[in-house]
Motif scaffolding. Structure first.
Motif, PDB file in Angstrom:
ATOM      1  N   VAL A  68      46.917  17.113  19.879  1.00  0.00           N
ATOM      2  CA  VAL A  68      47.703  16.068  20.559  1.00  0.00           C
ATOM      3  C   VAL A  68      48.860  15.612  19.677  1.00  0.00           C
ATOM      4  O   VAL A  68      49.982  15.413  20.166  1.00  0.00           O
ATOM      5  CB  VAL A  68      46.802  14.887  20.948  1.00  0.00           C
ATOM      6  N   THR A  73      48.603  19.021  24.794  1.00  0.00           N
ATOM      7  CA  THR A  73      47.760  18.042  25.496  1.00  0.00           C
ATOM      8  C   THR A  73      46.941  18.669  26.616  1.00  0.00           C
ATOM      9  O   THR A  73      46.408  17.961  27.468  1.00  0.00           O
ATOM     10  CB  THR A  73      48.623  16.902  26.052  1.00  0.00           C
ATOM     11  N   ALA A  92      40.870  13.397  23.378  1.00  0.00           N
ATOM     12  CA  ALA A  92      42.233  13.741  23.781  1.00  0.00           C
ATOM     13  C   ALA A  92      42.879  12.624  24.589  1.00  0.00           C
ATOM     14  O   ALA A  92      44.037  12.250  24.344  1.00  0.00           O
ATOM     15  CB  ALA A  92      42.233  15.042  24.578  1.00  0.00           C
ATOM     16  N   GLN A  93      42.150  12.078  25.551  1.00  0.00           N
ATOM     17  CA  GLN A  93      42.749  11.051  26.406  1.00  0.00           C
ATOM     18  C   GLN A  93      42.872   9.702  25.707  1.00  0.00           C
ATOM     19  O   GLN A  93      43.677   8.878  26.123  1.00  0.00           O
ATOM     20  CB  GLN A  93      41.969  10.948  27.710  1.00  0.00           C
ATOM     21  N   ASP A  96      46.199  10.537  24.183  1.00  0.00           N
ATOM     22  CA  ASP A  96      47.223  10.687  25.221  1.00  0.00           C
ATOM     23  C   ASP A  96      46.520  10.665  26.572  1.00  0.00           C
ATOM     24  O   ASP A  96      45.871  11.640  26.954  1.00  0.00           O
ATOM     25  CB  ASP A  96      47.981  12.008  25.041  1.00  0.00           C
ATOM     26  N   ALA A  99      46.428  13.695  28.913  1.00  0.00           N
ATOM     27  CA  ALA A  99      45.818  14.961  28.498  1.00  0.00           C
ATOM     28  C   ALA A  99      44.916  15.516  29.597  1.00  0.00           C
ATOM     29  O   ALA A  99      44.260  14.760  30.323  1.00  0.00           O
ATOM     30  CB  ALA A  99      45.024  14.765  27.214  1.00  0.00           C
TER      31      ALA A  99
END
Length: 270
Positions: A68, A73, A92-93, A96, A99
């Protein structure tokens, strides 16, 4: 043998599953007595197996954050197993929210539990498929609908390639997957090896023998053999190293000796 209510119908709960054994090592509850029995037997020879699994998960989280941070992403996590705290989509989320993540596993318990975890989660899906059949993964509605393969993707093969024998042609499967991905994509791998294990090879081999009774025998490979999976990519620093040495969050010397078993690496496709 009593079948738990959460167990999908039709699965054979009399044969150990590596994903459910992995879940047991990490303290999860989605495993059967046959899985626990096999895991305990393996731990008789290598009591630090849970430490190895924890090191795998910690590396995976660092690699996801690295992706990321480098504007990758989209994630394709093959052999994703049974979800535990700190999954790819969570990491990941958190970094971002946009993602996107597709999980892939061939174990029905892993797929069913993943679907339950992902209910209400945008940008994430699970595919019931096998690494040995890359085309089934790449052409699945989940991948084609959620991921843009014209943009970089992080391909995660964490603790899965060592469950493919040479006759399964794992190198060809990885190459086919990488070929479908855009330049700038990342290959994220961990793999078991006799190198680095803090017990002699005879004891480690006894653990390998336990896995022969599952449907996914454990295949130990050398660092050189593991490096070949990265053909077509350039290693991200520090290269192919024991898991605690890959961009650690804390001093590697603080890690349990078992955490240094096997290798981890990230390669970038040119």
């Amino acid at each position: 043998m009593e079948r738990p209510a959460w167990a999908p119908p039709g699965i054979d709960i009399s044969v150990p599953s590596v994903s459910r054994m992995y879940d047991f090592y990490l303290g999860g509850s989605h495993n059967f007595e046959v899985d626990r029995e096999a895991a305990r037997k393996a731990m008789e020879f290598m009591p630090g197996l849970p430490k190895i699994m924890q090191a795998n998960r910690a590396f995976m989280r660092r690699a996801v954050r690295f992706a990321v941070d480098n504007d990758v992403t989209q994630f394709l996590d093959i052999g994703s197993g049974i979800p535990t705290f700190g999954n790819v989509h969570e990491v990941a989320q958190a970094a971002d929210p946009a993602a996107r993540i597709v999980y892939v596993d061939h174990d029905p318990v892993a797929v069913a539990h993943s679907r339950a975890v992902l209910q209400g989660v945008d940008g994430a899906a699970v595919v019931p498929a096998d690494l040995r059949k890359p085309a089934d993964i790449l052409h699945s509605p989940e991948v084609t609908g959620l991921l843009d393969l014209d943009r970089p993707v992080a391909l995660l093969l964490v603790a899965v390639l060592h469950f493919l024998e040479d006759s399964d042609e794992p190198g060809e499967a990885v190459a086919e997957l990488l070929d479908a991905l855009a330049p700038g994509s990342l290959l994220v791998v961990t793999h078991a090896s006799y190198e680095g294990i803090p017990v002699d090879e005879e004891r480690a081999g006894a653990t390998v023998d336990v896995y022969r009774n599952t449907r996914s025998p454990l295949v130990m490979r050398s660092r050189e053999e593991i490096a070949r999976f990265f053909d077509g990519t350039a290693f991200v620093e520090p290269g192919l190293v024991p898991m605690p040495h890959w961009r650690p969050d804390s001093p590697a010397e603080e890690e349990d000796p078992y955490a240094f078993s096997g290798f981890a690496g990230v390669g970038r496709k040119a």
